[in-house]
Scaffold this active site. Structure first.
Site, PDB file in Angstrom:
ATOM      1  N   SER A 125     -19.148   3.672   8.968  1.00 42.74           N
ATOM      2  CA  SER A 125     -18.933   5.106   9.173  1.00 42.74           C
ATOM      3  C   SER A 125     -20.083   5.653   9.996  1.00 42.74           C
ATOM      4  O   SER A 125     -21.226   5.211   9.849  1.00 42.74           O
ATOM      5  CB  SER A 125     -18.864   5.810   7.825  1.00 42.74           C
ATOM      6  OG  SER A 125     -19.202   7.179   7.967  1.00 42.74           O
ATOM      7  N   GLU A 140      -6.360  -1.621   7.893  1.00 42.76           N
ATOM      8  CA  GLU A 140      -5.701  -0.322   8.081  1.00 42.76           C
ATOM      9  C   GLU A 140      -4.928  -0.283   9.397  1.00 42.76           C
ATOM     10  O   GLU A 140      -3.804   0.216   9.467  1.00 42.76           O
ATOM     11  CB  GLU A 140      -6.743   0.798   8.066  1.00 42.76           C
ATOM     12  CG  GLU A 140      -7.443   0.986   6.741  1.00 42.76           C
ATOM     13  CD  GLU A 140      -8.629   1.940   6.863  1.00 42.76           C
ATOM     14  OE1 GLU A 140      -9.709   1.494   7.283  1.00 42.76           O
ATOM     15  OE2 GLU A 140      -8.462   3.127   6.541  1.00 42.76           O
ATOM     16  N   LYS A 190     -20.895   3.198   3.910  1.00 43.37           N
ATOM     17  CA  LYS A 190     -19.486   2.835   4.008  1.00 43.37           C
ATOM     18  C   LYS A 190     -19.243   1.462   4.614  1.00 43.37           C
ATOM     19  O   LYS A 190     -19.910   1.055   5.558  1.00 43.37           O
ATOM     20  CB  LYS A 190     -18.736   3.859   4.876  1.00 43.37           C
ATOM     21  CG  LYS A 190     -18.516   5.205   4.244  1.00 43.37           C
ATOM     22  CD  LYS A 190     -17.620   5.183   3.007  1.00 43.37           C
ATOM     23  CE  LYS A 190     -16.194   4.825   3.290  1.00 43.37           C
ATOM     24  NZ  LYS A 190     -15.371   5.959   3.667  1.00 43.37           N
ATOM     25  N   THR A 237       3.273  -4.960 -11.165  1.00 43.21           N
ATOM     26  CA  THR A 237       4.538  -4.355 -10.756  1.00 43.21           C
ATOM     27  C   THR A 237       4.284  -2.859 -10.847  1.00 43.21           C
ATOM     28  O   THR A 237       3.518  -2.413 -11.714  1.00 43.21           O
ATOM     29  CB  THR A 237       5.705  -4.753 -11.685  1.00 43.21           C
ATOM     30  OG1 THR A 237       5.441  -4.265 -12.997  1.00 43.21           O
ATOM     31  CG2 THR A 237       5.895  -6.259 -11.745  1.00 43.21           C
ATOM     32  N   HIS A 238       4.861  -2.105  -9.952  1.00 45.83           N
ATOM     33  CA  HIS A 238       4.610  -0.656  -9.870  1.00 45.83           C
ATOM     34  C   HIS A 238       3.123  -0.357  -9.680  1.00 45.83           C
ATOM     35  O   HIS A 238       2.643   0.703 -10.087  1.00 45.83           O
ATOM     36  CB  HIS A 238       5.102   0.077 -11.124  1.00 45.83           C
ATOM     37  CG  HIS A 238       6.477  -0.318 -11.561  1.00 45.83           C
ATOM     38  ND1 HIS A 238       7.615   0.316 -11.114  1.00 45.83           N
ATOM     39  CD2 HIS A 238       6.906  -1.324 -12.371  1.00 45.83           C
ATOM     40  CE1 HIS A 238       8.676  -0.256 -11.653  1.00 45.83           C
ATOM     41  NE2 HIS A 238       8.277  -1.267 -12.412  1.00 45.83           N
TER      42      HIS A 238
END
Ligand code: ARG
Length: 506
Positions: A284, A297, A290, A162-163
């Site tokens: 990348s 995304e 990468k 949570t949070h």
């Protein structure tokens, strides 16, 4: 005979000048209409059959009309029917083609007791209903993958957040089936939306119905609608069905963005709980090491497209006067775009989830490493020592503070035992080990809907049934459309072969 007067447009009688090229280019809708060609032809078949059944046009005219429409359909199916922007929209393209194939006399009778206003919204509803089913099918596929993966991990411990802070240990199966549960509500929303979309506005004409005694129920049946959208003024002007579909899609996009976000986060070096398959990751151009969660995304970002399309149409319909307004032409591009976007996001999410690997050891390590079992320790004291929960919360909070200050964990049992004893609670190390072990914590969760393996297994079972029911609904709805299409087709063939309408059971 009216051909000699007016502009060259089919609606040109009262005009003495042609529409300016600039104005035509500005206003034509062939690109937005292109997905609805088949629906527009089908709509014309159904309408002309209804007109003949009601004695509004002759059976000879019907035959000529259906013959022309048949050739339009064949051209369309062969990929050779291109919409001419000069003809403004799909309706005018189909009608113009009909004039060429069947002559102006019969073709000119087709538009009796209908208007482009009821036509366009009929086409849109027909196309949308098919697309909604495609979205539902893609949703079901994603749910299935979530449930399949979830089934393997009902005992796999991970931190629940949570949070975005460690909260309590949960199972990976619980996490995944949580997403499948949200998507189940999306299924239900789409099913309800479908019912409202699947009503036939055709026959409302321009706005007020017609003085011809038409049979709107027949047209609706031939087009596979579940009934008629009765009130004519409402039928041509209402776009809440578009808003509703877009709102459903926006909520799906919101739900998808949550999974996408978690895949971005959980696949980082810092979390390392998920490994996205190479086939659904990106590299990348400069940094050789990468591996980026590109699909997740983009899914997250495309939420913006869908929200935007909803806002676009909400704004467009605000304060429109009753009846058809040309503004309404602008509802289709955003609707199609949102449908396409959500469907492709669902498909990519399904692949991304289905091919991902869960790093279960890392999940366990994280679940162990940051006091996630503290609530269970408090619960233990409540149960075993009959203390008020608030007191136990304070005791355990104090222990956690002390352990954290000493850079220790709950699994430092001896120290934990000491601290508890200082707080007046004698608990053996063996007992403590059982209480704070994340795996054991998980197994103790028994409340309805909890992360305990029994509950999760039960919920996954229910969700599987719900997904199967969705698939059945999708198949039934598609079948209803196919049946209606075949019924129309049989009538068309019967008439083309010279048969009489009276010989058919309609
Ligand atoms: N292209 C129009 C649309 O998409 C069709 C209806 C046009 N009606 C009219 N009266 N101009 O809404």
């Amino acid at each position: 005979m009216t051909q000699e007067s007016g502009s060259g447009k089919l609606w040109g009688g009262r005009f003495s000048e042609e529409i300016a090229d600039l104005a035509l280019e500005f206003s034509e809708s062939t690109a937005a209409d292109a997905p609805m060609i088949a629906e527009d032809i089908w709509g014309s078949e159904a309408h002309s059959i209804m007109l003949a059944v009601c004695g509004i046009i002759s059976e000879d005219d019907l035959r000529a009309i259906l013959c022309g429409l048949e050739s339009t359909r064949q051209q369309y199916e062969a990929g050779e029917f291109e919409l001419d922007p000069q003809l403004e929209d799909v309706h005018m393209n189909v009608e113009s083609h009909l004039r060429e194939t069947s002559g102006p006399e019969a073709a000119g009778r087709l538009h009796t007791a209908r208007s482009r206003n009821d036509q366009v919204v009929t086409d849109a509803r027909m196309h949308l209903r098919a697309r909604l089913l495609d979205v539902r099918a893609a949703l079901a596929d994603l749910q299935q993958v979530l449930l399949d993966l979830g089934t393997e991990h009902t005992e796999t411990v991970m931190p629940g957040y949570t949070h975005t802070q460690h909260a309590q240990p949960i199972s990976a199966g619980f996490w995944l089936s949580g997403h499948a549960t949200s998507f189940q509500r999306d299924q239900e929303r789409l099913a309800q939306t479908y019912e409202r979309v699947n009503r036939c506005p055709l026959g409302a004409c321009a706005l007020g119905g017609t003085s011809f005694a038409t049979d709107r129920a027949l047209t609706a049946r031939l087009l596979g609608f579940e009934g008629v959208l009765e009130h004519a003024l409402d039928a041509v002007g209402a776009r809440d069905f578009v808003l509703e579909a877009l709102a459903d899609l926006a909520i799906i996009a919101a739900n998808l963005s949550k999974i996408a976000e978690e895949f971005v986060l959980f696949s980082t070096y810092e979390f390392r709980m998920i490994e996205i398959d190479d086939a659904y990751a990106a590299g990348s151009s400069i940094m050789p090491q990468k591996k980026n969660p590109g699909m997740a995304e983009l899914t997250r970002a495309r939420t913006g497209i869908v929200y935007g399309r909803l806002m676009q149409v909400l704004t467009m319909v605000k304060a429109l006067p009753s009846g058809y307004n040309r503004d309404l032409q602008e509802d289709k591009p955003p609707l199609w775009e949102a449908l396409t976007s959500v469907e492709s996001c669902l498909r990519i999410a399904r692949e991304m989830v289905g091919t991902a690997k869960l790093h279960t050891e890392r999940m366990a390590e994280l679940a162990d490493g940051n006091f996630a079992a503290a609530t269970e320790l408090a619960n233990f004291l409540v149960r075993e020592r009959d203390l008020p929960f608030r007191d136990c919360h304070r005791i355990v909070g104090g222990l956690v503070g002390a352990l954290a200050a000493e850079n220790r964990l709950l699994t430092d049992y001896e120290r934990l035992r000491e601290l508890l004893a200082e707080a007046g609670q004698e608990v053996s190390v063996a007992e403590l080990a059982e209480v704070v072990d994340p795996q054991a914590c998980l197994r103790r969760q028994v409340s309805l809907g909890s992360t305990g393996p029994g509950q999760v297994t039960e919920m996954i079972e229910q969700l599987r049934k719900a997904v199967a029911a969705s698939r059945q609904e999708i198949a039934d709805a598609r079948e209803a459309s196919v049946q209606a299409r075949e019924k129309t087709e049989r009538i068309v063939q019967h008439v083309l072969e010279g048969g009489r309408l009276a010989d058919l059971a309609l």
